[in-house]
Scaffold this motif. Structure first.
Motif, PDB file in Angstrom:
ATOM      1  N   LEU A  28       7.419   7.291   0.944  1.00 51.09           N
ATOM      2  CA  LEU A  28       7.830   5.917   1.205  1.00 51.09           C
ATOM      3  C   LEU A  28       8.411   5.832   2.602  1.00 51.09           C
ATOM      4  N   HIS A  29       8.471   4.621   3.139  1.00 48.94           N
ATOM      5  CA  HIS A  29       9.007   4.393   4.475  1.00 48.94           C
ATOM      6  C   HIS A  29       9.422   2.935   4.605  1.00 48.94           C
ATOM      7  N   GLY A  30      10.064   2.616   5.704  1.00 47.63           N
ATOM      8  CA  GLY A  30      10.606   1.291   5.891  1.00 47.63           C
ATOM      9  C   GLY A  30       9.665   0.292   6.517  1.00 47.63           C
ATOM     10  N   ALA A  31       8.408   0.666   6.688  1.00 45.24           N
ATOM     11  CA  ALA A  31       7.430  -0.231   7.298  1.00 45.24           C
ATOM     12  C   ALA A  31       6.473  -0.779   6.241  1.00 45.24           C
ATOM     13  N   PHE A  32       5.742  -1.831   6.612  1.00 47.08           N
ATOM     14  CA  PHE A  32       4.630  -2.309   5.797  1.00 47.08           C
ATOM     15  C   PHE A  32       3.417  -1.411   6.055  1.00 47.08           C
ATOM     16  N   GLU A  33       2.547  -1.338   5.070  1.00 49.04           N
ATOM     17  CA  GLU A  33       1.330  -0.528   5.222  1.00 49.04           C
ATOM     18  C   GLU A  33       0.151  -1.263   4.607  1.00 49.04           C
ATOM     19  N   LEU A  34      -0.921  -1.381   5.376  1.00 54.37           N
ATOM     20  CA  LEU A  34      -2.149  -2.009   4.894  1.00 54.37           C
ATOM     21  C   LEU A  34      -3.229  -0.949   4.862  1.00 54.37           C
ATOM     22  N   ILE A  35      -3.756  -0.674   3.685  1.00 54.32           N
ATOM     23  CA  ILE A  35      -4.796   0.336   3.512  1.00 54.32           C
ATOM     24  C   ILE A  35      -6.086  -0.371   3.139  1.00 54.32           C
ATOM     25  N   VAL A  44      -5.283   4.415  -4.795  1.00 57.85           N
ATOM     26  CA  VAL A  44      -3.961   4.260  -4.180  1.00 57.85           C
ATOM     27  C   VAL A  44      -2.975   3.928  -5.286  1.00 57.85           C
ATOM     28  N   SER A  45      -1.953   4.760  -5.421  1.00 59.23           N
ATOM     29  CA  SER A  45      -0.913   4.521  -6.415  1.00 59.23           C
ATOM     30  C   SER A  45       0.317   3.955  -5.731  1.00 59.23           C
ATOM     31  N   ILE A  46       0.835   2.853  -6.268  1.00 60.68           N
ATOM     32  CA  ILE A  46       2.034   2.208  -5.741  1.00 60.68           C
ATOM     33  C   ILE A  46       2.990   2.002  -6.899  1.00 60.68           C
ATOM     34  N   GLU A  47       4.106   2.730  -6.864  1.00 61.19           N
ATOM     35  CA  GLU A  47       5.119   2.633  -7.917  1.00 61.19           C
ATOM     36  C   GLU A  47       4.505   2.734  -9.313  1.00 61.19           C
ATOM     37  N   ASN A  48       3.750   3.801  -9.526  1.00 63.68           N
ATOM     38  CA  ASN A  48       3.173   4.140 -10.830  1.00 63.68           C
ATOM     39  C   ASN A  48       2.031   3.224 -11.269  1.00 63.68           C
ATOM     40  N   LYS A  49       1.576   2.328 -10.387  1.00 65.16           N
ATOM     41  CA  LYS A  49       0.401   1.522 -10.683  1.00 65.16           C
ATOM     42  C   LYS A  49      -0.725   1.976  -9.773  1.00 65.16           C
ATOM     43  N   THR A  50      -1.895   2.257 -10.335  1.00 59.84           N
ATOM     44  CA  THR A  50      -2.999   2.823  -9.561  1.00 59.84           C
ATOM     45  C   THR A  50      -4.099   1.789  -9.354  1.00 59.84           C
ATOM     46  N   TYR A  51      -4.547   1.660  -8.100  1.00 59.69           N
ATOM     47  CA  TYR A  51      -5.618   0.744  -7.731  1.00 59.69           C
ATOM     48  C   TYR A  51      -6.811   1.569  -7.244  1.00 59.69           C
ATOM     49  N   THR A  52      -8.001   1.196  -7.679  1.00 62.30           N
ATOM     50  CA  THR A  52      -9.217   1.843  -7.209  1.00 62.30           C
ATOM     51  C   THR A  52      -9.884   0.948  -6.173  1.00 62.30           C
ATOM     52  N   LEU A  53      -9.939   1.422  -4.938  1.00 61.73           N
ATOM     53  CA  LEU A  53     -10.466   0.628  -3.832  1.00 61.73           C
ATOM     54  C   LEU A  53     -11.857   1.118  -3.446  1.00 61.73           C
ATOM     55  N   SER A  54     -12.766   0.169  -3.234  1.00 61.27           N
ATOM     56  CA  SER A  54     -14.093   0.474  -2.688  1.00 61.27           C
ATOM     57  C   SER A  54     -14.296  -0.396  -1.455  1.00 61.27           C
ATOM     58  N   GLY A  55     -15.502  -0.392  -0.901  1.00 59.48           N
ATOM     59  CA  GLY A  55     -15.762  -1.048   0.375  1.00 59.48           C
ATOM     60  C   GLY A  55     -15.229  -2.466   0.489  1.00 59.48           C
ATOM     61  N   GLY A  56     -14.320  -2.689   1.438  1.00 58.13           N
ATOM     62  CA  GLY A  56     -13.780  -4.014   1.686  1.00 58.13           C
ATOM     63  C   GLY A  56     -12.496  -4.329   0.946  1.00 58.13           C
ATOM     64  N   ASP A  57     -12.108  -3.488  -0.020  1.00 57.84           N
ATOM     65  CA  ASP A  57     -10.861  -3.698  -0.746  1.00 57.84           C
ATOM     66  C   ASP A  57      -9.674  -3.222   0.077  1.00 57.84           C
ATOM     67  N   VAL A  61       1.157  -2.545   1.033  1.00 61.43           N
ATOM     68  CA  VAL A  61       2.320  -1.815   0.550  1.00 61.43           C
ATOM     69  C   VAL A  61       3.569  -2.348   1.245  1.00 61.43           C
ATOM     70  N   PHE A  62       4.570  -2.741   0.450  1.00 59.61           N
ATOM     71  CA  PHE A  62       5.816  -3.254   0.999  1.00 59.61           C
ATOM     72  C   PHE A  62       6.746  -2.100   1.393  1.00 59.61           C
ATOM     73  N   PRO A  63       7.707  -2.350   2.266  1.00 58.68           N
ATOM     74  CA  PRO A  63       8.664  -1.298   2.645  1.00 58.68           C
ATOM     75  C   PRO A  63       9.359  -0.697   1.427  1.00 58.68           C
ATOM     76  N   ASP A  64       9.550   0.617   1.471  1.00 67.38           N
ATOM     77  CA  ASP A  64      10.289   1.361   0.453  1.00 67.38           C
ATOM     78  C   ASP A  64       9.609   1.363  -0.912  1.00 67.38           C
ATOM     79  N   GLN A  65       8.295   1.176  -0.928  1.00 72.48           N
ATOM     80  CA  GLN A  65       7.544   1.358  -2.166  1.00 72.48           C
ATOM     81  C   GLN A  65       6.899   2.742  -2.138  1.00 72.48           C
ATOM     82  N   VAL A  66       7.157   3.526  -3.165  1.00 73.07           N
ATOM     83  CA  VAL A  66       6.541   4.849  -3.249  1.00 73.07           C
ATOM     84  C   VAL A  66       5.041   4.681  -3.449  1.00 73.07           C
ATOM     85  N   HIS A  67       4.238   5.361  -2.619  1.00 77.35           N
ATOM     86  CA  HIS A  67       2.790   5.236  -2.744  1.00 77.35           C
ATOM     87  C   HIS A  67       2.104   6.531  -2.338  1.00 77.35           C
TER      88      HIS A  67
END
Length: 254
Positions: A28-35, A44-57, A61-67
């Protein structure tokens, strides 16, 4: 390395990174992150929730969210990391909120603009594009209040692993160092990151070994021990589990 020391809320940063077949352990970190995934598939897992990303997704990620990021087979991605200074109004109105769902799909036009953006573009161009992205992300988005959580302990654990992964990095040693009980630390870490402390240490070691395999002219046995594994057999087993290929195959394919 971990982003939390580099990407704080107060610093004004904007970086763009491109990657292939990328995996990275919880952090985690204090910045925003766009993946954004441009090809293949990434989890991509964010606070125990997992997202499956494919082309264009994409995920925001908000600051201080474990991912964490994980590629099973193949993926290409673009990673934007930027401080709240670039989106001051959004940050001011959403500081104590987090999205129920972090995933979205930028429009084709905006996706093309993103792919042509460079980190040295003018600050006005970058801020304009970020607000366009936020406008799409925010549309019909539901938010919930952020529960006040102490992140200091998690940062201390991350720092401990970063300083000790090449040695005997066990939960007992962490317990002795931080003064918390073994049982409490085990439960706390699993609740915050979704994986066990041992699994996290192994992922961290594998992540470091990937860098050494590509950037250091050393044999695999040397790299295994430098990254804290007690045997080449253990290194090979863990590497194949997380990277789905052997260290030799990983080095040869790059």
């Amino acid at each position: 390395m971990f982003y939390q020391t580099m990407h704080s809320e107060d610093s004004e940063i904007f970086t763009i990174e491109y990657g292939t077949d990328f995996s990275f352990p919880p952090h985690l970190h204090g910045a925003f992150e766009l993946i954004t995934v441009t090809d293949g598939e990434m989890e991509v897992s964010i606070e125990n929730k997992t997202y499956t990303l494919s082309g264009g997704d994409a995920v925001f990620v908000f600051p201080d969210q474990v991912h964490s990021l994980s590629t099973t087979e193949k993926s290409r991605h673009v990673l934007w990391i930027f401080s709240s200074q670039y989106i001051k109004h959004f940050f001011a109105t959403h500081r104590n909120l987090k999205a129920e769902n972090n995933m979205f799909h930028p429009s084709a036009d905006l996706f093309r603009i993103m792919m042509s953006t460079k980190s040295d573009d003018s600050i006005f161009t970058i801020k304009g594009i970020l607000y366009l992205l936020i406008a799409e992300f925010d549309k019909d988005r539901k938010y919930i209040s952020r529960i006040a959580e102490k992140k200091e302990l998690l940062l201390k654990i991350f720092d401990f692993v970063g300083e000790n992964y090449s040695r005997d990095c066990q939960l007992k040693n962490l317990s002795d160092t931080l003064g918390y009980s073994y049982v409490y630390l085990s439960r706390y870490f699993k609740e915050r990151t979704g994986i066990s402390f041992t699994a996290y240490v192994n992922r961290y070691r594998i992540n470091e070994s990937c860098y050494l395999l590509l950037n250091k002219n050393a044999d695999i046995t040397t790299i295994a021990f430098e990254c804290g594994f007690d045997s080449v057999r253990s290194f090979n087993r863990n590497f194949k589990e997380y990277m789905h290929k052997s260290p030799h195959e990983y080095r040869d394919m790059q």
